[in-house]
Design an enzyme around this catalytic site. Structure first.
Site, PDB file in Angstrom:
ATOM      1  N   LYS A   1      12.691  -0.306  -8.912  1.00  0.00           N
ATOM      2  CA  LYS A   1      12.895   0.265  -7.623  1.00  0.00           C
ATOM      3  C   LYS A   1      14.115   0.893  -7.042  1.00  0.00           C
ATOM      4  CE  LYS A   1       8.624  -2.517  -6.103  1.00  0.00           C
ATOM      5  NZ  LYS A   1       8.145  -3.149  -7.186  1.00  0.00           N
TER       6      LYS A   1
ATOM      7  N   GLU B   1      15.308  -5.485   2.301  1.00  0.00           N
ATOM      8  CA  GLU B   1      14.794  -4.556   3.136  1.00  0.00           C
ATOM      9  C   GLU B   1      14.013  -5.102   4.530  1.00  0.00           C
ATOM     10  OE1 GLU B   1      12.465  -1.998   0.873  1.00  0.00           O
ATOM     11  OE2 GLU B   1      10.617  -2.960   1.082  1.00  0.00           O
TER      12      GLU B   1
ATOM     13  N   HIS C   1      -1.124  -9.788  -2.253  1.00  0.00           N
ATOM     14  CA  HIS C   1      -0.241  -8.264  -2.476  1.00  0.00           C
ATOM     15  C   HIS C   1      -0.895  -7.249  -3.353  1.00  0.00           C
ATOM     16  CE1 HIS C   1       2.772  -9.715   0.344  1.00  0.00           C
ATOM     17  NE2 HIS C   1       2.729 -10.925  -0.588  1.00  0.00           N
TER      18      HIS C   1
ATOM     19  N   ARG D   1       1.611   6.315 -13.635  1.00  0.00           N
ATOM     20  CA  ARG D   1       0.337   6.280 -14.637  1.00  0.00           C
ATOM     21  C   ARG D   1      -0.656   6.444 -13.620  1.00  0.00           C
ATOM     22  NH1 ARG D   1      -1.686   1.867 -11.933  1.00  0.00           N
ATOM     23  NH2 ARG D   1      -0.157   0.174 -11.069  1.00  0.00           N
TER      24      ARG D   1
END
Length: 490
Positions: A115, A199, A234, A291
């Site tokens: 990330k 973040e 999630h 993918r």
């Protein structure tokens, strides 16, 4: 390519094999001992056992998969999703063996698989990103200072993470260090990399992803968006396309941003760029999945494009056969992931044998699965049974077809997410389109499904009693007074 090996199992392996056969290419399936009699094994032209059931001895054994591919004269390896699909080292080993990896380049996978590296790669293109520290936390004091500047709550995320692992929401400063240590520990355990960053926590986001397609000559397009905001732990459970909140202008803007993300790392093949969308319809780059996505069928349903076929054509060097202007959205599509999980018990896996398994069918209904009646759901792998997909000329029609399909889908022997799907597709928030990633937290409880099941049982009992009473009227004895005989009406 004359022969392709599918390095996966279950529904995605079978789905890929069908396209391979459609294209007139020979296929090889691989399987673990637990999957010996699975449909994907029987469907392929050839099948080879990898080893015992555990993934690290079968589907994650990249060296053995490549060795078998070379022995069998395979030209290409399709990894599906999960397992080795985003493993840049495996992709490089496939290429080094002289075999086509049906996916992006190892370099692009390496960048987008981290990330922090992905954020660094795309930042020069002015793509919006959530405020925070876009590098691994090394100075806790500086991290806490930054967190105070951007404002709590903040989100601590694993750099190499996914699926909600290595992720912690921090509501106040005094919890920061403890939550950071927990996130780092979990990330290290799950991914072998404990790097985390922070973040701003977007409090009520929607999860919007853009499907992209790019060839090896740099031609890149997007195939519109998928709404993936209905999640548990999630992880996505319900997806749809198009989103009910994107305007044509915002769709165009997000699509262009996704294309730039792909171009930033010279990407080719299929890929998905994920964004968060806040309450004011501002979007922020989240990550790129290198993918085929689980939810790719909804994109296929609204575009008419077989994404697996395009992957294979790109892998063998063909140019895209259409441009952005050629693409339009046709109707609306929904997907429910049918997991062997118990929605009445915190979605815990429900392992067992499918004593009854009857799939729905009909116009606008698609079932991608990898099981048949009598098969057992193995404990070793992801508990997905199938993807139930519907398509209609508009959202209301797609939802109605989904409700009917859920009712017609008969699975016994294990608990499934079908009741949860019924709950979602009947909920006012979903029907109105006014929901976010906190849908489950805000609206769902196991008691609500139990209440609905009881109401359905009561309704069924009332119908049964009424039917019995009507039947009694038809079949009750009629006395013939002239003879004393009794007869039954026909």
């Amino acid at each position: 390519m004359q022969k392709i090996l599918v390095a996966n199992r279950g529904e995605i392996a079978l789905r890929i094999l069908r396209t391979i056969r459609k294209m007139g290419i020979r296929s090889v399936a691989v399987f673990s001992e637990a999957d010996r009699n699975s449909p994907h094994v029987l469907y392929a032209d050839e099948a080879v056992c990898l080893g015992p059931a555990p993934s690290n001895q079968s589907y994650l054994n990249g060296d053995k998969i490549i060795s078998l591919a070379k022995q069998l004269g395979v030209d290409g390896i399709h990894p599906g999703y999960g397992f080795l699909s985003e493993n840049a080292v495996f992709a490089q080993s496939v290429e080094d063996a002289g075999i086509n990896f049906i996916g992006p380049s190892p370099a692009a996978m390496h960048i987008m698989g981290n990330k922090l590296a992905a954020k660094d790669c795309v930042k020069k293109y002015n793509i919006p990103m959530v405020p925070g520290i876009n590098n691994a936390i090394e100075d806790i004091g500086l991290a806490k200072k930054t967190a105070g500047e951007i404002g709590y709550p903040i989100l601590i995320k694993a750099s190499a993470g996914g699926g909600g692992k290595g992720m912690r929401v921090v509501e106040k400063e005094e919890d920061f260090e403890e939550q950071m240590q927990r996130a780092s520990s979990e990330a290290s355990s799950a991914f072998g990399d404990g790097a985390v960053f922070i973040e701003k926590y977007v409090s009520a986001p929607r999860h919007i992803e853009i499907q992209i397609l790019a060839d090896k000559s740099g031609n890149t397009i997007h195939l519109f968006e998928r709404e993936c905001s209905i999640q548990r732990r999630h992880q996505k459970v319900v997806e749809e396309s198009p989103s009910s909140v994107l305007t044509p202008e915002l769709r165009k803007e997000m699509g262009a941003a996704a294309v730039m993300v792909a171009k930033s790392c010279n990407y080719f093949s299929t890929g998905t760029v994920e964004f968060l969308l806040d309450e004011s319809l501002h979007f922020y780059f989240l990550e790129m999945n290198t993918r085929l996505q689980v939810e790719h069928p909804v994109t296929e349903m609204i575009t008419g494009i077989d994404l697996v076929e395009e992957q294979i054509k790109i892998a063998r060097g063909e140019l895209l056969r259409f441009t952005q202007d050629d693409l339009t959205i046709n109707g609306h599509s929904l997907e429910l992931r049918v997991y062997a999980e118990d929605p009445l018990n915190n979605f815990l896996p429900s392992i067992g044998t499918l004593t009854k398994y009857i799939k729905p069918a009909g116009e606008g209904i698609r079932v991608d699965d990898g099981y048949e009646e009598g098969m057992t759901i193995p404990i070793y792998y992801d508990p997905m049974i199938a993807k139930l997909v519907t398509h209609g000329k508009n959202r209301a029609e797609a939802i109605q077809k989904m409700k009917e399909a859920i009712s017609a889908y008969k699975i016994e022997g294990v608990a499934t997410t079908l009741p949860f799907g019924s709950f979602v597709f009947n909920h006012p928030a979903f029907l109105s389109g006014k929901f976010d990633t906190h849908f489950v937290k805000k609206f769902y409880t196991a008691e609500k499904i139990k209440d609905q099941q009881q109401a359905n049982a009561n309704a069924a009992a009332i119908v049964a009693v009424r039917y019995w009473m009507e039947l009694q009227k038809i079949t009750r004895p009629v006395e013939n007074k002239s003879t004393g005989w009794k007869r039954r009406q026909a």
